[in-house]
Design a protein around this motif. Structure first.
Motif, mmCIF file in Angstrom:
data_model
loop_
_atom_site.group_PDB
_atom_site.id
_atom_site.type_symbol
_atom_site.label_atom_id
_atom_site.label_comp_id
_atom_site.label_asym_id
_atom_site.label_seq_id
_atom_site.Cartn_x
_atom_site.Cartn_y
_atom_site.Cartn_z
ATOM 1 N N UNK A 165 0.806 -0.907 -0.021
ATOM 2 C CA UNK A 165 -0.170 0.041 0.311
ATOM 3 C C UNK A 165 0.853 1.262 0.144
ATOM 4 N N UNK A 166 1.513 1.270 1.041
ATOM 5 C CA UNK A 166 2.931 2.259 0.788
ATOM 6 C C UNK A 166 3.974 2.503 -0.403
ATOM 7 N N UNK A 167 3.860 1.532 -0.811
ATOM 8 C CA UNK A 167 4.597 1.321 -2.181
ATOM 9 C C UNK A 167 3.951 2.498 -3.149
ATOM 10 N N UNK A 168 1.795 1.787 -3.542
ATOM 11 C CA UNK A 168 1.589 1.977 -4.201
ATOM 12 C C UNK A 168 0.809 3.339 -4.411
ATOM 13 N N UNK A 169 1.151 4.023 -3.247
ATOM 14 C CA UNK A 169 0.674 5.290 -3.088
ATOM 15 C C UNK A 169 1.907 6.380 -3.717
ATOM 16 N N UNK A 170 2.981 6.118 -3.426
ATOM 17 C CA UNK A 170 4.324 6.362 -3.909
ATOM 18 C C UNK A 170 4.718 6.311 -5.323
ATOM 19 N N UNK A 171 4.498 5.792 -5.817
ATOM 20 C CA UNK A 171 4.372 5.379 -6.420
ATOM 21 C C UNK A 171 3.416 6.076 -8.074
ATOM 22 N N UNK A 172 1.250 6.674 -7.225
ATOM 23 C CA UNK A 172 0.844 7.062 -7.462
ATOM 24 C C UNK A 172 1.406 8.638 -7.474
ATOM 25 N N UNK A 173 1.924 8.996 -6.788
ATOM 26 C CA UNK A 173 2.428 10.265 -5.824
ATOM 27 C C UNK A 173 3.614 10.854 -7.222
ATOM 28 N N UNK A 174 3.899 9.702 -7.404
ATOM 29 C CA UNK A 174 5.872 10.235 -7.757
ATOM 30 C C UNK A 174 5.935 11.083 -8.834
ATOM 31 N N UNK A 175 5.032 11.177 -9.726
ATOM 32 C CA UNK A 175 5.653 12.336 -11.149
ATOM 33 C C UNK A 175 5.387 13.814 -10.092
ATOM 34 N N UNK A 176 4.069 13.831 -9.344
ATOM 35 C CA UNK A 176 3.653 14.971 -9.423
ATOM 36 C C UNK A 176 5.032 15.450 -7.806
ATOM 37 N N UNK A 177 5.354 15.397 -7.424
ATOM 38 C CA UNK A 177 6.552 14.980 -6.371
ATOM 39 C C UNK A 177 7.656 15.926 -6.515
ATOM 40 N N UNK A 178 8.289 17.595 -6.007
ATOM 41 C CA UNK A 178 9.173 17.811 -6.851
ATOM 42 C C UNK A 178 10.288 17.203 -5.811
ATOM 43 N N UNK A 179 10.912 17.365 -4.953
ATOM 44 C CA UNK A 179 12.227 16.148 -4.513
ATOM 45 C C UNK A 179 11.356 14.567 -4.292
ATOM 46 N N UNK A 180 11.235 14.095 -5.453
ATOM 47 C CA UNK A 180 11.421 12.725 -5.958
ATOM 48 C C UNK A 180 12.104 11.764 -5.358
ATOM 49 N N UNK A 181 13.846 12.434 -5.046
ATOM 50 C CA UNK A 181 14.441 10.879 -4.354
ATOM 51 C C UNK A 181 13.701 11.043 -2.837
ATOM 52 N N UNK A 182 13.398 12.598 -2.344
ATOM 53 C CA UNK A 182 13.172 12.314 -0.634
ATOM 54 C C UNK A 182 11.878 11.695 -0.728
ATOM 55 N N UNK A 183 11.582 12.110 -1.398
ATOM 56 C CA UNK A 183 9.821 10.865 -1.675
ATOM 57 C C UNK A 183 9.949 9.720 -1.409
ATOM 58 N N UNK A 184 10.634 9.175 -2.352
ATOM 59 C CA UNK A 184 11.294 7.685 -2.209
ATOM 60 C C UNK A 184 11.473 7.222 -0.757
ATOM 61 N N UNK A 185 12.155 7.993 -0.678
ATOM 62 C CA UNK A 185 13.166 7.739 0.821
ATOM 63 C C UNK A 185 12.095 7.872 1.907
ATOM 64 N N UNK A 186 11.190 8.839 1.944
ATOM 65 C CA UNK A 186 9.943 8.763 2.788
ATOM 66 C C UNK A 186 8.978 7.354 2.883
ATOM 67 N N UNK A 187 9.304 6.914 1.524
ATOM 68 C CA UNK A 187 8.446 5.776 1.413
ATOM 69 C C UNK A 187 9.067 4.488 2.268
ATOM 70 N N UNK A 188 10.485 4.344 1.935
ATOM 71 C CA UNK A 188 11.676 3.678 2.446
ATOM 72 C C UNK A 188 11.169 3.482 4.214
ATOM 73 N N UNK A 189 11.518 5.509 4.695
ATOM 74 C CA UNK A 189 11.130 5.163 6.586
ATOM 75 C C UNK A 189 9.944 4.823 6.530
ATOM 76 N N UNK A 190 9.002 5.395 5.895
ATOM 77 C CA UNK A 190 7.407 4.362 6.576
ATOM 78 C C UNK A 190 7.708 2.972 6.617
#
Length: 608
Positions: free
Chosen positions: A333-358
Motif C-alpha cells: 500500500x505504501x509503495x503503491x501510493x508512493x508510485x502514484x504520487x511520484x510524478x507530482x513530487x518535487x523532491x523525488x529522492x526524498x519522496x522515495x526515502x519517505x516511503x522507505x522510512x514508513x
C-alpha cells in the motif's frame, strides 16, 4: 554482406501450428476452414504483439490454398501460397487504418470489393488498427461489412475493441487474443537461440520474457539488442544491465534491513542504487513486484503465479516464511501510493526515502494496531448508564515557620504546613490611619510525599517510581458516583429550575414554553417533551444542548436524552397573509381600495 533481418520478421509464423500462445484461436480457425464454415467478417482484438495480424495473414493464405492439408494448414506449394509468400498475391489487401482513416479511403476499398478474384477463391481485406477510422468512415463501411459479396472476407484487427461502434461489433465474429505467457515466450526464444547459434542462459531469457509483458514482438526485439551488445552470449548479469533492471539481491538486502529496522542501511542501499543511474519509478516498480512475489510465495497453492527467474523460487519462499502477511500488504500500500504520487513530487529522492522510512518502522505500527505491550488502549462502548467520576484535587500548602513553645517540648521554630487561603483570611486588620503591612508569604510548593524508596531510586527508576506513586494516588482519590435512576419528580424539578434560569436571562417566552411542556419518561434513559405548537418546539430546540447537559449532570448519567413531540390534534392557525398568493393578496387589496386596481390598469402592470 547479407542484409540483416530482425528476428520478429525472420521468424514470423507462416502456419497456424507455429503461432505461439494462441491455440484457442488457431484451432477454431482451422476447424472453420476444414468444415467450410467461413464468416464474412472477423474481428481480431488483443494486446500488441500477440499475433493478430500474423493470424490474419495465415488465415487469408490458407483459405486460398489449392491443396490444404487435412489439418487445415496451407500446402506452401501451390501458386496461391507461393505468390503469398513472395508478397505478390492480388487476393490479399492490407489497409492501415491509422494512416488511411478517411471516408475517401473506405470508398476506394468498397469500389475494389466489386471485382471478383482473378486467382483463388476469396479476396481478403485485412484492416489493421481499425479503431482509428473516423465516424464517417465507419458509417460508410457498415453496409458493405454487413452484406459483402460471397467471395470477400474482411479481417479487422485492433488493440482497443472498446472504441469500436456496436454496429461494427455485431457484424463480426470476435476473437480475443490473450497475452503470451512467460513459459511460452521462453520456449520460443530458446528455439530461436538454437537456430541462431546463440548461447543463452535460461534465466536471461526469463528476464526478457518478463520485460516483454506477453508481447512476442517486444521479446524478439529485446533479444536482438542484447545479442548485438554481448556478441552472441546472453547471461543473467549482462541482460539485467542492458535492460536497466535491478538485481533481486538488492531487494532481499532491503527486506533484511526492514526486518531489523535498520534505517541507515536501507537509505545507504538506496543511495547505491541511485548512483547506478536507476530512476526512482523503476526502483519503486521493482520493489512492488518484489513484495508481490513475496506475498504469492507464502501460499503453496499460488506458487504457479510466482513471476521470478529460475533459481530464485526457494529464496523467495524462505523470505516469505519470515515475513508476516500484514507487513507485506502494508508495504505494498505504501509503495503503491508512493508510485502514484511520484510524478507530482518535487523532491523525488526524498519522496522515495519517505516511503522507505514508513516501511522501515512498519512493524512498530503493526504492533500498536495488533495490541502489543505498547498498544494504545481502546475505550469500550458502554450501553448502560455511564457514571461520573470525580477526583479530589490535592491542596497546595505553604511552608511557614512559627514559634511554638509547649510544656512538653522545648522545640522552637518548628516547621508546619499551613494553607495560604487560611493565612490570607486571618490577616490582622490595621487601623485606617496606618498603612497595612502585608505579611510575606513564601512561594507555594506542594507537600512532598514521604516515599523512602524514592531516595534510593536513580535515573529512569526515579521517574518510574514517581509515575507509579502518582497513579496510586489518582486511584485512591478517584470518587465514583453512581447514576441516579430517571424519575419524573426530580426531572420536573430540574426542568423548572432551568426555566427559572431562563427568566434571569430575560427569555420570558422560552421560560413560559418550558413550564407549559409535558414530560413523560420512556425506557432506555429517554423522555419526551410534549408541546402544542411548532414555535414552542423551536424554543426548546434552541436550548437542547445546554439543557441536556444540565439534566445529565443532575442524574450523573450521560446516556439521558429526550425528544420533542407536538401534540396531535393541535392545528396552528396560519395567518391570512401567509395563506394567500400574490394574486389573491392583490384582489383582496383591490376590493378594499378600488383606486389600486385603476393604477394597475393605467401602468399596465402584471401580478406575478
Amino acid at each position: 554482406m547479407d542484409k540483416f533481418v530482425v528476428s520478429a520478421r525472420k521468424y514470423r509464423p507462416q502456419t497456424f501450428d507455429t503461432v505461439v500462445g494462441q491455440k484457442h484461436i488457431t484451432t477454431t480457425l482451422k476447424n472453420a476452414i476444414k468444415t467450410s464454415q467461413l464468416a464474412h467478417a472477423y474481428l481480431f482484438c488483443g494486446p500488441r504483439g500477440v499475433g493478430k495480424t500474423t493470424c490474419a495473414r495465415i488465415f487469408a493464405k490458407t483459405i486460398n490454398c489449392s491443396n490444404p492439408s487435412p489439418e487445415g494448414e496451407a500446402c506452401d506449394q501451390c501458386a496461391s501460397c507461393k505468390s503469398f509468400n513472395e508478397g505478390t498475391s492480388l487476393n490479399i489487401s492490407e489497409l492501415d487504418a491509422a494512416s488511411n482513416n478517411s471516408v475517401e479511403d473506405i470508398r476506394t476499398l468498397v469500389e475494389q470489393v466489386r471485382f471478383t478474384p482473378q486467382a483463388g477463391k476469396y479476396k481478403v481485406y485485412i484492416i489493421d488498427e481499425v479503431h482509428m477510422l473516423s465516424s464517417a468512415a465507419f458509417n460508410a463501411f457498415l453496409k458493405t461489412l454487413e452484406e459483402p459479396p460471397s467471395y470477400v472476407v474482411f479481417i479487422l484487427a485492433t488493440t482497443e475493441k472498446h472504441k469500436l461502434l456496436p454496429t461494427i461489433l455485431s457484424r463480426c465474429q470476435i476473437f480475443d487474443f490473450k497475452r503470451i505467457t512467460n513459459n511460452d515466450t521462453v520456449e520460443h526464444l530458446e528455439s530461436i537461440a538454437t537456430n541462431e547459434h546463440v548461447e543463452a542462459e535460461k534465466t536471461a531469457l526469463q528476464i526478457i520474457a518478463q520485460k516483454s509483458e506477453g508481447c512476442m514482438r517486444d521479446a524478439l526485439s529485446i533479444m536482438d539488442k542484447i545479442v548485438s551488445f554481448t556478441g552472441g552470449k546472453l547471461t543473467y548479469q549482462n541482460t539485467i544491465e542492458n535492460l536497466n533492471i535491478l538485481d533481486d539481491d538488492y531487494y532481499f538486502q532491503l527486506l533484511e534491513a526492514f526486518q531489523k529496522e535498520d534505517l541507515p542501511a536501507a537509505l545507504l542501499l538506496y543511495n547505491e542504487i541511485n548512483k547506478k543511474g536507476f530512476d526512482g519509478d523503476v526502483f519503486l516498480n521493482g520493489l512492488e513486484d518484489f513484495f508481490r512475489n513475496l506475498l504469492v510465495a507464502r501460499d503453496s497453492k499460488a506458487i504457479e503465479i510466482l513471476d521470478v527467474v529460475a533459481g530464485f523460487e526457494n529464496k523467495y519462499k524462505a523470505a516469505a516464511t519470515e515475513t508476516s502477511a500484514s507487513f507485506i500488504i502494508s508495504a505494498l500500500n505504501i509503495l503503491n501510493e508512493a508510485e502514484i504520487n511520484y510524478k507530482t513530487a518535487r523532491n523525488k529522492r526524498l519522496h522515495i526515502e519517505m516511503a522507505l522510512i514508513k516501511i522501515n518502522y512498519l512493524q512498530q505500527a503493526i504492533g500498536f494496531a495488533s495490541g502489543g505491550e505498547s498498544a494504545v488502549v481502546k475505550k469500550k462502548l458502554v450501553n448502560g448508564p455511564v457514571v461520573l467520576r470525580t477526583k479530589q484535587i490535592t491542596n497546595f500548602f505553604t511552608e511557614k515557620v512559627v514559634n511554638t513553645t509547649t510544656k512538653d517540648s522545648n522545640t522552637q521554630g518548628a516547621r508546619v504546613y499551613v494553607d495560604p487561603a487560611v493565612i490570607q483570611d486571618k490577616q490582622p486588620t490595621a487601623p485606617k490611619d496606618e498603612p497595612v503591612s502585608k505579611p510575606t508569604i513564601p512561594a507555594a510548593k506542594p507537600l512532598a510525599p514521604s516515599i523512602p524508596s524514592l531516595k534510593k531510586a536513580k535515573g529512569s527508576n526515579l521517574l518510574q517510581s514517581m509515575i507509579s506513586q502518582q497513579q496510586e494516588e489518582d486511584r485512591l482519590n478517584t470518587k465514583v458516583i453512581e447514576a441516579i435512576p430517571l424519575e419524573i419528580n426530580k426531572l420536573q424539578q430540574v426542568w423548572n429550575a432551568y426555566a427559572d434560569e431562563l427568566v434571569k436571562l430575560d427569555k420570558h417566552t422560552a421560560s413560559n414554553t418550558f413550564r407549559l411542556a409535558r414530560l413523560d419518561i420512556l425506557p432506555n434513559q429517554t423522555f419526551t417533551v410534549t408541546v402544542q405548537a411548532l414555535l414552542q418546539q423551536k424554543f426548546i430546540d434552541q436550548e437542547r444542548m445546554l439543557l441536556n447537559e444540565t439534566i445529565q449532570d443532575a442524574f450523573y448519567n450521560r446516556n439521558i436524552s429526550f425528544e420533542i413531540i407536538i401534540e396531535e390534534g393541535v392545528v396552528e392557525e396560519i395567518p391570512l397573509h401567509q395563506r394567500l398568493n400574490s394574486r389573491e393578496k392583490f384582489a383582496l387589496l383591490a376590493e378594499k381600495f378600488p383606486q389600486l386596481k385603476n393604477l394597475k390598469d393605467k401602468l399596465r402592470l402584471e401580478i406575478e
